[in-house]
Design an enzyme around this catalytic site. Sequence first.
Site, mmCIF file in Angstrom:
data_model
loop_
_atom_site.group_PDB
_atom_site.id
_atom_site.type_symbol
_atom_site.label_atom_id
_atom_site.label_comp_id
_atom_site.label_asym_id
_atom_site.label_seq_id
_atom_site.Cartn_x
_atom_site.Cartn_y
_atom_site.Cartn_z
ATOM 1 C CE1 TYR A 216 -2.947 -2.366 5.980
ATOM 2 C CE2 TYR A 216 -3.152 -0.212 5.748
ATOM 3 C CZ TYR A 216 -3.129 -1.610 5.120
ATOM 4 O OH TYR A 216 -3.255 -1.944 3.594
ATOM 5 C CB THR B 48 -0.895 -0.026 1.421
ATOM 6 O OG1 THR B 48 -1.534 1.221 1.428
ATOM 7 C CG2 THR B 48 -0.092 -0.227 2.526
HETATM 8 P P1 NAD Z 1 -9.877 -6.989 2.969
HETATM 9 O O1 NAD Z 1 -9.979 -6.852 4.489
HETATM 10 O O2 NAD Z 1 -11.212 -6.651 2.322
HETATM 11 O O3 NAD Z 1 -9.439 -8.571 2.395
HETATM 12 C C1 NAD Z 1 -8.367 -9.118 3.434
HETATM 13 C C2 NAD Z 1 -8.727 -10.573 2.906
HETATM 14 O O4 NAD Z 1 -7.442 -11.324 3.618
HETATM 15 C C3 NAD Z 1 -9.793 -11.047 3.548
HETATM 16 O O5 NAD Z 1 -10.650 -11.896 2.637
HETATM 17 C C4 NAD Z 1 -9.516 -11.897 4.794
HETATM 18 O O6 NAD Z 1 -10.634 -13.031 5.056
HETATM 19 C C5 NAD Z 1 -7.983 -12.557 4.483
HETATM 20 N N1 NAD Z 1 -7.351 -12.685 5.553
HETATM 21 C C6 NAD Z 1 -6.889 -11.910 6.743
HETATM 22 N N2 NAD Z 1 -6.275 -12.672 7.439
HETATM 23 C C7 NAD Z 1 -5.829 -13.547 6.815
HETATM 24 C C8 NAD Z 1 -5.257 -14.747 7.339
HETATM 25 N N3 NAD Z 1 -4.250 -14.642 8.541
HETATM 26 N N4 NAD Z 1 -4.870 -15.987 6.776
HETATM 27 C C9 NAD Z 1 -5.729 -15.872 5.295
HETATM 28 N N5 NAD Z 1 -6.300 -14.835 4.907
HETATM 29 C C10 NAD Z 1 -6.790 -13.860 5.547
HETATM 30 O O7 NAD Z 1 -8.689 -6.030 2.430
HETATM 31 P P2 NAD Z 1 -8.454 -5.329 0.975
HETATM 32 O O8 NAD Z 1 -8.963 -4.070 1.013
HETATM 33 O O9 NAD Z 1 -8.997 -6.439 -0.021
HETATM 34 O O10 NAD Z 1 -6.970 -5.519 0.797
HETATM 35 C C11 NAD Z 1 -6.115 -6.385 0.115
HETATM 36 C C12 NAD Z 1 -4.672 -6.176 0.190
HETATM 37 O O11 NAD Z 1 -4.589 -4.826 -0.681
HETATM 38 C C13 NAD Z 1 -4.246 -5.977 1.706
HETATM 39 O O12 NAD Z 1 -2.974 -6.366 1.657
HETATM 40 C C14 NAD Z 1 -4.252 -4.313 1.523
HETATM 41 O O13 NAD Z 1 -2.999 -4.068 2.612
HETATM 42 C C15 NAD Z 1 -3.602 -3.973 0.133
HETATM 43 N N6 NAD Z 1 -4.271 -2.734 -0.186
HETATM 44 C C16 NAD Z 1 -5.323 -2.276 0.164
HETATM 45 C C17 NAD Z 1 -5.788 -1.116 -0.349
HETATM 46 C C18 NAD Z 1 -7.267 -0.743 -0.227
HETATM 47 O O14 NAD Z 1 -7.576 0.735 -0.473
HETATM 48 N N7 NAD Z 1 -8.238 -1.391 0.109
HETATM 49 C C19 NAD Z 1 -4.971 -0.002 -1.147
HETATM 50 C C20 NAD Z 1 -3.677 -0.641 -1.346
HETATM 51 C C21 NAD Z 1 -3.273 -2.007 -0.901
#
Ligand code: NAD
Length: 333
Positions: free
Chosen positions: A149, A124
């Site tokens: 985070y 991120t």
């Molecule tokens: P989210 O919270 O919607 O999804 C996270 C997923 O990971 C969920 O399905 C959850 O069940 C799974 N998960 C959590 N802990 C786990 C574990 N210990 N083992 C297996 N699965 C597990 O998050 P998101 O918004 O979809 O983000 C996905 C990725 O993208 C993350 O790594 C986040 O840091 C990154 N990211 C998010 C954004 C944003 O705007 N949402 C922007 C840039 C990067």
Amino acid sequence: MNILVTGGAGFIGSNFVKWLHESAPEVSITNWDALTYSGNLENIKELLKSPRHRFVKGDICDHNLAEELIAKTSMVINFAAESHVDRSIDGPQKFITTNIQGTFNLLESTRKINPKIRFVQVSTDEVYGSLGSTGKFTEETPLAPNSPYSSSKAAADLLVRSYHHTFGMDTITTRCSNNYGAYQFPEKLIPLMIFRAQKNESLPVYGDGKNIRDWIHVLDHSRGVWAAATKGKSGEVYNFGSDNEWENIKIVKELLKILNKPESLITYVKDRPGHDRRYAIDSSKAQTELGWKPEISFEKGLRETVNWYLANTEWLTSVTSGEYQKFFSKWYN
Ligand code: NAD
Ligand code: TYD
């Protein structure tokens, strides 16, 4: 080609696997997700019977499962994470366990089982910290995370970097700005505001509402992750963003306009501790080296997103009730 995607039942992961399943018929996907509160099989229900998609319920900290699944794959793409800043302030432990220990387990298992395969870490822009009123994050910007985070994500990025430099592993790190779109858990700004406005509930805007985020559609991010995974140079970092900076209060007002709801719903509340003021991404490296560019305009993307949430009230109810896990238990293995 068989790829292992972690976190593919969450917001970005589910959009990614559905897009990839449709766009790349040569790819089979193993989707490994713990189904925490933000992971939901409803998000991927159309894939559950596909011969090119296998869902595995489990934790990325599980060594045995990591070794078993990595042995059958030619690429790992790690989306799994605890992803919400406010939750990391309320309880940071899970962020350390999943985001740091979990990524470490995936790296170490890959090194042990098949160190030649590509390892893609989905990170991120928050790892770069906060900007003043000018400038943008480039891949050279020093890491300066401010929340539990973002610091857990930065720690994972550094582990990925070290596995490339020390063990020669084939790694890629992507850093994207704030995503919006369908299937985002209604705790993040845009779906939360839609969810609450629909019910005529107050809309909690933190601080003065003038914090700035650079919003990108989740499908533009998904295409970026795949471009980096397939065309990126080993060991490199790629930033993704849409040159689309908005003050939070302006987004909330825009949503109210689309929803035809009054601005009187807006309530300024106590600021988030350590709240980063501004994020803005320079994605020229991804544009030049990967041939990627954002394609979805915010005007169209936001309107479609609002319409999606309005048309999917059952999804909203089910992901906020926990009932979906029982309903879909027949799909677990
Ligand atoms: P989210 O919270 O919607 O999804 C996270 C997923 O990971 C969920 O399905 C959850 O069940 C799974 N998960 C959590 N802990 C786990 C574990 N210990 N083992 C297996 N699965 C597990 O998050 P998101 O918004 O979809 O983000 C996905 C990725 O993208 C993350 O790594 C986040 O840091 C990154 N990211 C998010 C954004 C944003 O705007 N949402 C922007 C840039 C990067
Ligand atoms: P969020 O969606 O939590 O993403 P992030 O903190 O990872 O950028 O929040 C986006 C912005 O919206 C952030 O500046 C915090 C603000 N915000 C509110 O003002 N009210 C809210 O209820 C939420 C969830 C966020």
